[in-house]
Structures are given as C-alpha cells and as structure tokens.
Design an enzyme around this catalytic site. Structure first.
Site, mmCIF file in Angstrom:
data_model
loop_
_atom_site.group_PDB
_atom_site.id
_atom_site.type_symbol
_atom_site.label_atom_id
_atom_site.label_comp_id
_atom_site.label_asym_id
_atom_site.label_seq_id
_atom_site.Cartn_x
_atom_site.Cartn_y
_atom_site.Cartn_z
ATOM 1 N N ASP A 286 -2.123 8.540 -7.612
ATOM 2 C CA ASP A 286 -2.307 8.013 -8.970
ATOM 3 C C ASP A 286 -2.287 9.123 -10.011
ATOM 4 O O ASP A 286 -1.759 8.955 -11.106
ATOM 5 C CB ASP A 286 -3.649 7.283 -9.078
ATOM 6 C CG ASP A 286 -3.645 5.942 -8.387
ATOM 7 O OD1 ASP A 286 -4.048 4.963 -9.013
ATOM 8 O OD2 ASP A 286 -3.259 5.886 -7.212
ATOM 9 N N SER B 232 -8.521 3.673 -15.067
ATOM 10 C CA SER B 232 -9.021 4.497 -13.974
ATOM 11 C C SER B 232 -10.525 4.342 -13.883
ATOM 12 O O SER B 232 -11.204 4.103 -14.892
ATOM 13 C CB SER B 232 -8.677 5.969 -14.228
ATOM 14 O OG SER B 232 -9.408 6.820 -13.380
#
Length: 561
Positions: free
Chosen positions: A80, A474
């Site tokens: 990510d 996130s």
C-alpha cells in the site's frame, strides 16, 4: 485418518498423482502424512514480507515435528505504501480478491489437508482470511510482525507515514530539506508491517481476535526471535487441527466476527477493517446489512481501552509490550463470546487464562473498562442524505472538538486533483474536501485518501477542515474524515450531486452525514447526471470495475445480475 490428499494419492488408481509429487522430490513416507500448504507472501518489495522466508522455515520445522508434510507456494503481495498517490493504488484493494482466489485454486487443485497463511499487510491478510472462510479446511494465519519505530519526530517516534506529514511541513516552511532527508533515512529502521496501527496491524489483530492466529501472534515485532518460535508453534498447531478435523468455518463464525469487532472498537483500529470483516462475513452468508448493524450495536457499548499511534505516541512495539491483543481481550472479556473456539484448540477464555505476559502492563497504552481512554465509538457508522446506505469514520482518531463539523464543499473528482489543491494552498479553514469517483467501481479499487489527509495535517488544517469520500483511508490517518460513502458516486449516489459551495455537516454523535440541499434539488441534479466513462476498460481493473459491489457490502466481487 481420512485426509483430502489421501483421496487423490491412493494406490494403484492414483499412482500418477503420486509420481507427480515424487517428481518434485517427495518420498513415499511424505505422501503418507497429511499434506499442509504454506501460502507464503514473501517478496523483496514489501518490508512487511521480507522476513517471511525465514519465518516459513520455522513453520516447516513445526509441521515436520508434528508429523505433516509441507507444500509451500507463493502468493502475491503488493505494498500500500509504495502504491500510494498514483495509479498503482487502484490495484491494492482488488488484489485482496486475487489473493483469496489464488489460495483457493492451489488448495483445491492439490487437495491440501490444511493451510498456514503467511502474510502481514493490508489486503494480504484479509485476502487470506477470505480464502480460509471460503475453503473450510483447517487453517491458521501467521503474520510476519510489525517493524520497530524510527527516530523521534514531531513529538513521537516516526514511522513511514511521517514522511507524508513532513512533506506538508517542508512545503509550508516548517522544516528544511536536510531535516526531511534525514527523516527518509531513519523513519523505517527494520522490516515488518508499518509501526503504526494501520490496516495491516489492525487486520493481524482481527485475525487473532477471531481465533485464527495463535495467542499473541499479531504483534510480536518482525525482528524479535519470538516470531520464529511462533512459526514453529503454528506449524505444530496446524497439524493438530488437521488430525482433529477442526476446519476454519468452525472458528470463523458470527460470534468470532463480533469478538473481532469488539477488539476493533476497543483499540480504535483502521476503518478498512469494516470493509474486510464484511467481506469475510460474506463468505459465510452473512449480509453487509447484518454486519453494519453489528458495527453500530457493538461500537455503542465498547469502551476504548487501548490507544496507539495514530491516536497516541505509542507504536506497535509499545502495544506488544503492553500486552497486545490478549490484554485487550482480557480487559473487555465480559463483552466477548468467551466460548469461541480458536486455532490453539482452546476457547478464547482458556487462551486468556493461560497466557503469560513477558512485559509489565502499561496503562498509558492499554487500560481497563473501568478506566477507558474514552467511551466514544472507536469507529462509527454514519447515515444521511449523503450516505443512504452507510459511511464510516473513526472518532478515535478525530479530535473531540471536530466530532461535529459543518463546512463548505470543495469538490474534486479524483484523489490527485484534491492533493494538488491542498499542496497549492487552495484549501482553507472551514472547507469540507469532497473526493468522489474513488469507490470500488468508480476508482476503481477504492483508493486510500491517505496522502490528502497527511497533507492537510502537514499544512496545519487537521483541526479546521474535513474530508469525505467514497474511497478509503489509511489506518494511520487522523483529522476529521468520512469514507466508504455508499452508494458511491459512480453508481449515482448522492455524492455525485454535490457542488462547490454546498454546505455539508458531519455529526458523529448523531451518526449523520448531511448535505444541506433539499431532496428535490438533489433529485434534479442526479437527473442531469451522466455516469463518467470507466477509467479502465482492459485487464483486471476493467473486470473489477464491472463486478465490485458496494463498500457497504465489503466491496466483494459479484456476478452481474
């Protein structure tokens, strides 16, 4: 003992299959034992996975010690962090389904008897858990463990995301280029999943909370030798589960998912866990609506007993030393389903009764239900005329003064456009940044608005603005944010009707996300709306954009009706 592998390895009818195994180096004795797969997401690209080759060696040792035969294979794992802020992030959430499918193919094609799932990061762990729920064979997940924290910066130990906050500081003149360069060298000092309580570590904790990892497995740092000992213990445990025929669906059930939700709320974990737990539940026939009801119900009665970065200065190593998931579960034990079976072969309550802590308690990291860090919801489900299905936010990472916020909409049709506006100084106090067409279909892939929130923080606007999106965030983000807005804009949801200058209100205590425009005006705008062309028409993303369901249903892939 009857085994799945034995069904395709009996003599003489299946001697061809036996010969294939022997061509790969297996012996006659090997083929008489249960064959245990190791789905290993090791690679050189992702720091959370670079130690998994060594961890796998200890898992192999444990399997052999317990009388099993190892069959190891590789699984993709994309980072990510590396994918943030560019087209690569479109692929990250879709990789979850590829991982689940990949493991399903390998297990079923070779009729493996059990599986150890080795993975640490954001979409890899949920993909592996989806596969476990789908396959319904004995399975255990073993993470590689978090990395250690970096040099102190801005009042706490740094981590990889500190660089994004630092960029905003650099752009606004709050730090110089030399300081920023030094931070790049020292914010990620070891391998492991990132040192903050983001999606990666949240999902490892969820696996342990639902009983799919051995007690304590989620948070032992990746560079600690206890990680290797956990590998050996996991190898022995999977053979025991195969011999006892304890399949994953006996462990992952609605009660186990509720335990995971309790731990999620008690620790203020990542909002992405809502998406992933719902996707796991879908494999068991549990609807998205049923899961959303559970998030709402359990969040209202679960105090926050742990506070970790980004909600505090304490990182994953501190969380581990304070007692990790076992101490959190011990703290909220009256709220848990204590009789749930786990991969250790014991119940939740039995695991906790026998757990030995290696470090003293730290009430600044994990406290009790009687002295929680807060009784507000760790995560909250919002609804309103902007989110007729649902939206998700994280009160634990939002300053209480921002739990109710109204502002002026600044609308952007992509993540990149919003980030450019923030760094150019075009976002002001009192604005609500709206980023749309970033949902599962519209993105496609529901990118994280990670950088946008970090830039807002770095520009000194975290307590003066809000950001809402049909994309994700996130687990390390803080500030006032709302994501997973459903239906998404690309499906004609009300988010597609928002215009610059509209008034938007976020009211977390009341569970509301409201556009201050009449229903008639919203309907009129949507009547004029035209679906934008898909951003990808070829390859996997072209397929994903056509098949992805709503975020409210876990963004799982579904055949078109």
């Amino acid at each position: 003992m009857t085994t799945r592998s034995g069904d395709i390895l009996g003599k003489p009818e299946w001697c061809f299959n036996r010969s294939v195994y022997k061509s790969a180096g297996y012996s006659e004795e090997d083929l008489e034992r249960p064959i245990i797969g190791i789905a290993n997401s090791w690679n050189d690209l992702v720091p959370g996975h670079t130690n998994l080759r060594q961890v796998a060696e200890h898992v192999r040792k444990g399997i052999h010690m317990a009388g099993g035969t190892v069959a190891e294979f590789g699984v993709i794992a994309a980072c990510d962090g590396t994918a943030q802020g560019h087209a690569g992030m479109h692929f990250i959430l879709p990789s979850r389904d590829l991982i689940a499918n990949d493991i399903e193919v390998m297990v079923e094609a070779h009729r493996l008897d059990g599986i150890v799932l080795l993975g640490s990061c954001d979409k890899i762990v949920p993909g592996m858990l989806i596969a476990a729920a789908r396959l319904r064979i004995p399975a255990i997940l073993l993470p590689g463990g978090p990395m250690l924290g970096g040099v102190e910066f801005d009042g706490r130990k740094s981590d990889l995301t500190t660089l994004s906050e630092g960029l905003g500081m650099l752009k606004s003149g709050r730090i110089d280029a030399a300081t920023y360069g030094d931070l790049e060298e020292s914010c990620g000092p070891t391998c492991g999943s990132c040192a903050f309580y983001g999606t990666a570590n949240t999902m490892c904790c969820m696996a342990e909370a639902m009983g799919m990892s051995l007690p304590g497995a989620a948070l032992v740092p990746g560079v600690y030798n206890d990680r290797f000992r956990l590998g050996e213990a996991t190898g022995q445990a999977i053979v025991a589960l195969v011999k006892q025929q304890v399949t994953a669906d006996r462990i992952i059930n609605f009660s186990a998912l509720e335990n995971a939700i309790r731990v999620l709320m008690a620790t203020g974990g990542s909002t992405n866990a809502v998406l992933h737990l719902s996707a796991i539940a879908a494999e068991l026939g549990i609807s998205g609506a049923q899961m959303m009801e559970a998030y709402d119900r359990l969040s209202a009665s679960t105090p926050q007993v742990a506070k970790v970065n980004p909600a505090s200065k304490y990182d994953m190593e501190d969380f581990y030393k304070a007692g990790g998931v076992p101490r959190v579960m011990q703290a909220i034990l009256p709220l848990l389903h204590r009789d749930c079976l786990t991969v250790s072969g014991a119940s939740v309550e039995e695991n906790l009764a026998g757990y030995r802590y290696k470090y003293p308690a730290n009430p600044e990291v994990i406290n009790t239900m009687e002295r929680p860090f807060g009784n507000q919801k760790g995560l909250a489900i919002l609804r309103g005329n902007l989110a007729p299905q649902t939206a998700v936010t994280k009160p634990a990472a939002i300053d209480p003064a921002m739990h109710v916020f109204s502002g002026t909409a600044r609308v952007f049709d992509s993540e990149e456009a919003a980030e450019a506006a923030i760094l150019d100084g075009r976002i002001q106090a009192g604005d609500v940044v709206v980023i749309r067409y970033e949902g599962p279909k519209g993105g496609p892939g529901m990118r994280e608005m990670y950088k946008a929130m970090k830039y807002i923080y770095g520009m000194g606007l975290a307590k003066k603005t809000a950001l809402i999106t049909d994309g994700r965030f996130s687990g390390t983000n803080n500030g006032c944010f709302v994501g997973h807005i459903s239906p998404e804009a690309a499906d004609g949801g009300p988010l597609a009707a928002v215009r610059d200058g509209d008034r938007i209100s976020i009211d977390i205590p009341q569970g509301l996300l409201q556009l201050h425009v009449s229903d008639e005006e919203i309907a009129a705008r949507l009547a004029e709306w035209q679906r934008p062309p898909p951003r990808f028409t070829r390859g996997y993303l072209g397929i994903y954009s056509r098949l992805a369901s709503s975020a409210a249903d876990g963004a799982v892939l579904r055949a078109p009706e």
